[in-house]
Design an enzyme around this catalytic site. Sequence first.
Site, short mmCIF file in Angstrom:
data_model
loop_
_atom_site.label_atom_id
_atom_site.label_comp_id
_atom_site.label_asym_id
_atom_site.label_seq_id
_atom_site.Cartn_x
_atom_site.Cartn_y
_atom_site.Cartn_z
N GLY A 22 0.72 -1.33 -0.16
CA GLY A 22 0.33 0.14 0.10
C GLY A 22 0.85 1.23 -0.02
N SER A 23 2.00 1.38 -0.04
CA SER A 23 2.91 2.35 -0.08
C SER A 23 3.20 2.94 -1.33
CB SER A 23 4.22 2.02 0.64
OG SER A 23 5.03 1.28 -0.06
N ARG A 24 2.86 2.32 -2.46
CA ARG A 24 3.18 2.92 -3.72
C ARG A 24 1.89 2.55 -4.86
NH1 ARG A 24 8.70 0.45 -5.96
NH2 ARG A 24 8.14 -1.68 -6.23
N VAL A 73 4.78 -10.07 3.14
CA VAL A 73 3.66 -11.00 3.13
C VAL A 73 3.98 -12.29 2.90
CG1 VAL A 73 2.04 -9.12 2.55
CG2 VAL A 73 3.26 -10.23 0.96
N SER A 152 -4.05 -10.14 -11.99
CA SER A 152 -3.09 -9.48 -13.19
C SER A 152 -3.88 -10.16 -14.57
CB SER A 152 -2.09 -9.82 -12.96
OG SER A 152 -1.18 -9.57 -14.30
N TYR A 165 4.86 -15.65 -12.02
CA TYR A 165 3.86 -14.61 -11.37
C TYR A 165 2.65 -15.06 -12.17
CZ TYR A 165 1.88 -10.02 -11.49
OH TYR A 165 1.03 -8.84 -11.28
N ALA A 167 1.14 -17.85 -12.83
CA ALA A 167 0.45 -19.00 -12.16
C ALA A 167 -0.03 -18.69 -10.92
CB ALA A 167 1.57 -19.91 -12.15
N ALA A 168 0.83 -17.85 -10.13
CA ALA A 168 0.50 -17.33 -8.62
C ALA A 168 -0.80 -16.53 -8.57
CB ALA A 168 1.53 -16.64 -8.27
N LYS A 169 -0.94 -15.73 -9.64
CA LYS A 169 -2.03 -14.72 -9.79
C LYS A 169 -3.15 -15.71 -10.28
CE LYS A 169 -0.40 -10.75 -8.95
NZ LYS A 169 -0.82 -10.23 -7.39
#
Length: 259
Positions: A22-24, A73, A152, A165, A167-169
């Site tokens: 959440g910082s950017r 995380v 994504s 990436y 596969a993770a999404k």
Amino acid sequence: MSAYDPAELFDLTGRTAVITGGSRGLGREMAMAFAGAGADVVIASRKLEACEAAAAEIAEATGRRALGVACHVGHWDQVEALAETAYHEFGSVEILVNNAGMSPLYPSLDEVTEALYDKVMDVNLKGAFRLSAVIGSRMAEAGRGSIINVSSSAARRPTHTETVYAAAKAGLEAFTMAFAHEYGPAVRVNCIAPGPFLTDIADAWDPSSIDKLGEVMAMRRGGQPAEIVGAALYLASDASSYTTGSVIAVDGGPPQALL
């Protein structure tokens, strides 16, 4: 609440939102929007200084309470500590955004190391699973809540440059449906699937790939960070009271060809 009053439908007053990453970028845009709609916010990412800076800017701009918390995380103990901090500081959490993600470059698929594979899975998938379980169960006990996963377009249109990436999404989108059933009807669990957004991450892209967006995207361009806000506010608020287990694409339209 009147079903015909948009101000009431999108009002987040009295709610607390936890936003990872959440910082950017998109995470910061969502945090600012939630605070602007009346929510207190917890900004989480790996670097405490960045979180605290974003929190201070949001608090000054909106008058809402904003707290920065350092959290990797990919580590379950830090995810659990983030949840405990949020509940200790604010008493409840009504909105969770699993936005933290990463997609490191690699020269070829056969050169993807086990360490890289595990890191991408941990940050994009494992952490979101654990945080959704820890906070989602408490939301269910409290009788309300909204979890927003950030996937994504790569989950459905993967390329060889982002295979792990993607596969993770895709796994995150599967989690979305499973958690919607596990914690429904009190907790709604949905997913936003962004396409190419011109956040600070885009600074590292090959300029030719940005130019190509104008050729292949239906919107003829990449997204501006603030354009994620409409979908995020919809899913966080009572405006989406009958929406759960859904994946909403915010991707400028499907490209005519893969980039």
